[in-house]
Scaffold this active site. Structure first.
Site, short mmCIF file in Angstrom:
data_model
loop_
_atom_site.label_atom_id
_atom_site.label_comp_id
_atom_site.label_asym_id
_atom_site.label_seq_id
_atom_site.Cartn_x
_atom_site.Cartn_y
_atom_site.Cartn_z
N HIS A 1 105.02 -16.48 63.09
CA HIS A 1 105.29 -17.26 64.31
C HIS A 1 105.56 -16.36 65.51
CE1 HIS A 1 105.81 -20.89 66.43
NE2 HIS A 1 106.45 -21.59 65.51
N ASN A 2 105.81 -15.08 65.29
CA ASN A 2 105.93 -14.17 66.42
C ASN A 2 104.60 -14.00 67.14
OD1 ASN A 2 107.93 -13.36 64.23
ND2 ASN A 2 108.77 -12.25 65.97
#
Length: 409
Positions: free
Chosen positions: A112-113
């Site tokens: 998700h980064n």
């Protein structure tokens, strides 16, 4: 051009070709020493592709369009280890599981980064484009992360309910939701058909508001009230609602996010109310207007402020948002997963098969073929029992005639 021999060979080859366009995803995250900042090292180490099989037929998952909960859902995904560890790990995992009927299931996970839900589906669509035989993805990716970088110095606009929690964490009451182990909770998928939505809309007293409110706003307001009441918070305590909004195309002049941008472009709207104001006496109009007001309160400056806040909290063991007495909800009805087209396989369902504290809204058709909304919910057992009574009262279904899916309430 990729020639299709088997789904696995075609999708694996398409993944390799897609990574030429999405080359950062073939790299690894590294931490810059002494800064708490993460960077992408474009090492070209690649993503993870796993091929598996199961003696299961598609119809055993239910009637299409399929929606969770899925049996043995954890087996649809690669083993990624500790999801909290992101440095030095692959950034994308894709598992293709052959079913005995000739169909297959795709389970994909991404860091998700690097991507949000819209970016992840864009990548999967690109893989499908190439597996279908197209010369290149229909939407070419755009990196351009400088658009949403933290500023120096940071400038913070305090979000409602955020910040104060860190200062007074020890003074806050316990939250049963955070103290209950996930494995002890009950997971439900609630299906709201057109009749249910129309009935809930009828609870809004103001005619103009009833016409303006979206289905997401309406269901979120009702779910927030029922869930808060079910969790048994004290009347004077604060209850919070947090939900992400897609910033793509929202402020084209002040925040020009280009077509094909696949990074995190989400602004989180935050709203709070006392449990008393939320659950006792006030009409549904009041809660709906709180939700709508949170959406209307977004701006480019608030978006940049959120990026600054998240950068400041990184490495401090804190989050940029409140964690106690919070209802996290996300609308996935428009991310486009139902438009993934391999050309030689029909999409029959999807969604988040594993239970999460966040509630997800997805759209599809019910057994009567009508457009409906599925909302996921995870609660402690006793709270789920209380929630069932709360939602039944809103839907006037104390007679047991509710139309939730068989696996639901």
């Amino acid at each position: 051009m990729i020639k299709m021999s088997t789904p696995a060979k075609a999708i694996k080859a398409a993944l390799a070709e897609a990574l030429v366009y999405y080359y950062p995803i073939a790299g690894r995250l590294r931490e810059v020493p002494g800064t708490n900042k993460l960077v992408v090292d474009c090492t070209g180490e690649g993503a993870v592709f796993v091929q598996a099989s199961a003696n299961v037929r598609l119809e055993e998952f239910g009637e299409p369009p399929l929606r969770g909960p899925y049996p043995c859902a954890e087996e649809l995904f690669c083993d990624v280890g500790d999801t909290k560890v992101v440095v030095g790990k692959p950034l994308f995992f894709l598992q293709l599981k052959h079913l005995s009927c000739g169909g297959f299931a795709l389970g994909f996970q991404a860091c998700h980064n690097i991507v949000d839900a819209f970016g992840l589906i864009q990548l999967v669509k690109s893989i499908a484009d190439l597996a279908r035989g197209d010369a290149r993805p229909a939407v070419l990716p755009a990196w351009e992360r400088q658009i949403l970088m933290a500023r120096t110095p940071p400038r913070i606009v305090v979000l409602t309910g955020a910040g104060a929690e860190h200062k007074n964490a020890d003074m806050l009451p316990n939250d049963v939701l955070l103290s209950t182990p996930l494995e002890s909770m009950v997971h439900r998928h609630l299906l709201f058909g057109p009749r249910d939505i129309a009935h809930l809309r009828g609870h809004i007293a103001q005619p103009h508001l009833s016409k303006l409110v979206t289905t997401f706003e309406l269901l979120t307001a009702v779910m927030w009230r029922c869930r808060t009441a079910a969790l048994g918070y004290e009347a004077g305590e604060k209850a919070r609602l947090v939900f992400p909004l897609n910033a793509r195309g929202r402020w084209k002049r002040d925040l020009p996010i280009p077509r094909g941008y696949y990074g995190n472009a989400l602004l989180h709207a935050v709203v709070e109310a006392t449990v008393r104001d939320l659950c006792s006496g006030n009409p549904l109009d009041h809660t709906v207007e709180l939700v709508r007001g949170a959406k209307a309160d977004v701006s480019p400056e608030r978006m940049r402020s959120m990026v600054d806040m998240m950068a400041l909290q990184r490495g401090r063991g804190q989050t940029a948002f409140p964690t106690r007495h919070v209802y996290w909800v996300s609308n996935l009805g428009r991310i486009g997963d139902d438009a993934v087209d391999f050309g030689w396989a029909d999409w029959v369902g999807g969604g988040f098969p594993l239970p999460k504290l966040t509630s997800f809204h997805t759209t599809g058709k019910n057994q009567d073929g009508h457009e409906s909304v599925t909302v996921t919910l995870l609660l402690p057992g006793r709270a789920m029992d209380r929630f069932a009574k709360e939602i039944a009262s809103w839907l006037n279904k104390h007679d047991g005639g509710n139309r939730f899916t068989p696996s639901s309430l």
